[in-house]
Design a protein around this motif. Structure first.
Motif, mmCIF file in Angstrom:
data_model
loop_
_atom_site.group_PDB
_atom_site.id
_atom_site.type_symbol
_atom_site.label_atom_id
_atom_site.label_comp_id
_atom_site.label_asym_id
_atom_site.label_seq_id
_atom_site.Cartn_x
_atom_site.Cartn_y
_atom_site.Cartn_z
ATOM 1 N N VAL A 20 99.092 6.403 7.714
ATOM 2 C CA VAL A 20 98.953 7.937 7.616
ATOM 3 C C VAL A 20 99.725 8.584 8.543
ATOM 4 N N ARG A 28 79.430 22.241 -9.385
ATOM 5 C CA ARG A 28 79.054 21.659 -7.931
ATOM 6 C C ARG A 28 77.792 20.796 -8.331
ATOM 7 N N PHE A 36 75.253 7.283 -3.569
ATOM 8 C CA PHE A 36 74.278 6.820 -2.504
ATOM 9 C C PHE A 36 73.225 5.893 -3.010
ATOM 10 N N GLY A 65 92.749 9.942 4.919
ATOM 11 C CA GLY A 65 94.138 10.331 4.416
ATOM 12 C C GLY A 65 94.015 11.511 3.681
ATOM 13 N N VAL A 119 86.214 5.385 2.760
ATOM 14 C CA VAL A 119 86.222 6.274 4.049
ATOM 15 C C VAL A 119 87.814 6.335 4.438
ATOM 16 N N LEU A 142 75.094 12.407 3.651
ATOM 17 C CA LEU A 142 74.158 11.598 3.317
ATOM 18 C C LEU A 142 74.914 10.390 2.687
ATOM 19 N N VAL A 143 76.029 10.722 1.890
ATOM 20 C CA VAL A 143 76.809 9.564 1.181
ATOM 21 C C VAL A 143 77.447 8.873 2.113
ATOM 22 N N ILE A 144 78.165 9.292 3.153
ATOM 23 C CA ILE A 144 78.578 8.381 4.162
ATOM 24 C C ILE A 144 77.789 7.421 4.491
ATOM 25 N N LEU A 171 85.560 11.968 -4.045
ATOM 26 C CA LEU A 171 84.114 12.800 -3.993
ATOM 27 C C LEU A 171 83.719 13.358 -2.584
ATOM 28 N N LYS A 175 85.365 16.650 -1.744
ATOM 29 C CA LYS A 175 84.691 17.815 -2.395
ATOM 30 C C LYS A 175 83.490 18.252 -2.056
ATOM 31 N N LEU A 176 82.510 17.203 -1.494
ATOM 32 C CA LEU A 176 80.979 17.453 -1.404
ATOM 33 C C LEU A 176 80.946 18.307 -0.224
ATOM 34 N N VAL A 202 85.165 7.675 -5.004
ATOM 35 C CA VAL A 202 84.374 8.156 -3.844
ATOM 36 C C VAL A 202 85.020 8.875 -2.761
ATOM 37 N N MET A 250 75.624 17.034 2.138
ATOM 38 C CA MET A 250 75.712 15.968 0.988
ATOM 39 C C MET A 250 76.628 14.818 1.382
#
Lengths: 340, 284
Positions: free
Chosen positions: B282, B12, B23, A224, A219, A137-139, A126, A129-130, A123, A134
């Motif tokens: 890091v 994409r 989600f 990182g 996260v 939204l996922v966060i 991902l 890359k998003l 994730v 988007m």
């Protein structure tokens, strides 16, 4: 991450501090001598840690060699505890519950840590890359999972897996009967119980803890990844490296310190989960489903209480965790210049 | 060329699809909790799948406040939780700020030992200390009192608070304090009027973490409190579960109410939580 880095940079010797150091101008004679100040500041915190963490740690070891019951813990005129040597330890090692709870503890931690790290890393990659909207939204979505208190997590998952009105049994009933029969050996899921056998309790338990814990990994991995300069990826791409090779040869080595810290933290957290198991398993009823934390609690707060035995189990748990912690502390001391 | 473009678009779309799946997986249980809280009982105890409460009902929400559970309105439990969390955070903040200033601003003997001690005690499982802290609290006459929980939670949260706060203190340039000191400010007023305002945002973030930890704490609240009127929210939740049947509407309403403050705080400080936990791992 940036907070820390900027700290290190500012704490360095190349600061533009005035040459005239204030310490060398003792124009105020009142107050404490300079060398005492840090100790005075440290004292209250140190006392709290000593009284509430170090002393109890000593006491739990002490209790594990004593027989501690009701008469020893009452507030008025407690009787002194009888020294029993290693009896409590022999008792737990010979108990029918020792191997099952140790096995549950270790298997649960191994499976959960692996799944959490894999899912969290995927994730994190991902999210990197998003597109902006988007990923936002996922966060926000994974934050909701992360923020749910452990007690609320447990009751919600229990509801989702409820035998009569749970949404999982409803969706499993949508699977064509022949397929369901073939794969699960169950044709009708209405009323199918999930919290009667250890194996299904642990299935839900793993799923729930992974759900609650992968957001933190994702996260952290994202943070990182953001710190890796993009030139490295451009160079890798130019050399014709595919996404998998790039991850293995570029991303993973650079994020290795992050992964090792995340792994140790996850192991430590997953080794001692109490709240969720207590609530999913319905308290201390289901003895087969015990892990070490829950077993220790069950012995110590049984009727009559067997605090010495509970303490011995807690010592075994702590000993295992301190070995793992040692690895963690070494890693931190190696990477934090500030600590030395 | 066209081919490459199509592939890019497909890639994409696949990524966005994966994003949606993540989600939904993350949000569904939370959504289900809230949605159940607003469903009337006949939409809860059914074998049908009812995605939205239709129409939404406030029955459960108002019932947990008026009738409550275990003989008390959940106001009482929310209040108990808030008392414990706020007191523990306020006390802890003072101790943490002093200790963090010591390790971030001074070089002294045992500094490294103290930092390593902080790391190690953070890793001692709180559950393992339950038995000994229980006997201690009992001996001190704090059993069945909220003050006992306050004290315990100060201890449980302090190591992490100091660990996190020290990076905020260290981030304040030393020159600022030195300037005040040269201008003749006393040690206390340098700390209070110069360092404190600059560290305040960090102190707020650290305090929010301690608040969440204390608010969610279950094992100690379960063992140290016997009087139902003194239960905190996490402990009170389990009393919606009956012998025969569970009041799912009530428990979901109560869980939702308990989750809201945490969710708000979480969105405020999530960035700092990550940096605090993996600080130093890091090099950016």
């Amino acid at each position: 991450m940036t907070t820390h880095t900027s700290t290190a940079a500012r704490g360095g010797d190349n600061s533009s501090a005035p040459a005239r150091r204030p310490r060398q101008s003792p124009h105020r004679s009142s107050g404490l001598p300079d060398w005492v100040v840090p100790y005075v500041l440290l004292l209250p915190g140190l006392l709290v840690i000593a009284a509430l963490l170090l002393y109890p740690l000593y006491q739990i070891i002490d209790m594990s060699f004593h027989k501690v019951g009701l008469a020893q813990i009452k507030a008025i005129n407690p009787r002194p505890a009888e020294f029993v040597g290693v009896d409590n330890y022999t008792h737990i090692f010979e108990s029918d519950l020792f191997w099952p709870s140790l096995r549950n503890t270790i298997l649960f931690a191994a499976v959960t840590v692996a799944l959490t790290l894999i899912l969290g890393t995927l994730v994190g990659l991902l999210l990197n890359k998003l597109g902006k909207k988007m990923s936002m939204l996922v966060i926000v979505g994974i934050m909701a999972a992360w923020a749910t208190p452990p007690t609320a997590q447990s009751v919600v998952w229990k509801w989702i897996f409820d035998s009569d009105s749970g949404v999982v049994n409803w969706s499993l009933n949508l699977v064509p009967t022949w397929l369901s029969e073939l794969v699960f050996g169950v044709s009708d899921w209405s009323g199918h119980p999930w919290f009667n056998s250890t194996i299904t309790i642990y299935f839900v338990f793993v799923l729930m803890v992974v759900w609650g814990a992968f957001p933190f990994i994702a996260v952290s991995v994202l943070a990182g990844l953001k710190s890796i300069p993009s030139e490295l990826y451009e160079a890798a791409q130019m050399d014709g490296s595919g996404p998998f090779t790039t991850f293995r040869k570029v991303t993973f080595p650079l994020l290795k310190p992050v992964f090792s810290v995340l792994m140790v933290l996850s192991i430590i957290w997953d080794f001692k989960v109490f709240t969720q198991l207590y609530l999913l398993g319905g308290g201390t009823v289901n003895r087969d489903a015990f892990n070490l934390s829950l077993w220790s609690y069950a012995e110590a707060f049984s009727n009559p209480p067997k605090m010495g035995i509970g303490a011995a189990i807690a010592v075994v748990l702590t000993a295992i965790l301190l070995v793992i912690t040692f690895v963690y502390v070494r890693q931190i001391v190696k990477t934090e210049d500030d600590i030395r | 060329m066209n081919d490459g473009l199509t592939r890019k678009r497909l890639g994409r779309a696949a990524l966005n699809g994966a994003g949606i799946v993540v989600f939904l997986f993350a949000v569904f249980p939370v959504y289900w909790m809230i949605s159940t809280a607003f469903k009337p009982n006949d939409q809860i105890f059914t074998t049908e799948f009812i995605p939205f409460p239709s129409p939404p009902s406030l029955d459960h929400i108002s019932r947990v406040f008026t009738k409550g559970v275990a003989g008390h309105s959940i106001w009482q439990y929310l209040l108990n939780s808030a008392i414990v969390a706020v007191s523990a955070v306020a006390l802890g903040a003072v101790f943490a700020l002093l200790a963090a200033t010591a390790v971030a601003r001074f070089r002294f003997r045992f500094r490294t030992s103290f930092l390593i001690l902080l790391l190690i005690v953070q890793m001692v499982p709180a559950e393992a200390l339950l038995i000994s802290l229980f006997t201690m609290v009992k001996r001190l006459g704090m059993y069945d009192q909220l003050i006992g929980l306050v004290v315990i939670n100060v201890g449980l949260t302090l190591p992490f608070s100091v660990w996190m706060l020290r990076t905020f203190v260290a981030a304040v340039p030393k020159e600022v304090e030195e300037a005040a000191w040269i201008d003749g400010a006393s040690r206390f007023s340098t700390f209070w009027r110069v360092l404190f305002p600059l560290v305040a945002p960090g102190l707020v973030a650290t305090s929010i973490f301690s608040f969440i930890t204390t608010w969610n704490e279950f094992a100690y609240a379960l063992t140290l409190i016997n009087d139902q009127g003194k239960y905190t929210m996490p402990v009170a939740l389990q009393f919606f579960v009956g012998q025969r049947s569970t009041d799912w509407g009530g428990i979901m309403a109560a869980s939702t109410l308990m989750t809201i403050p945490v969710l708000i705080f979480f969105l405020l400080v999530q960035r700092r939580m990550v940096s605090g936990l993996v600080a130093g791992a890091v090099k950016g």
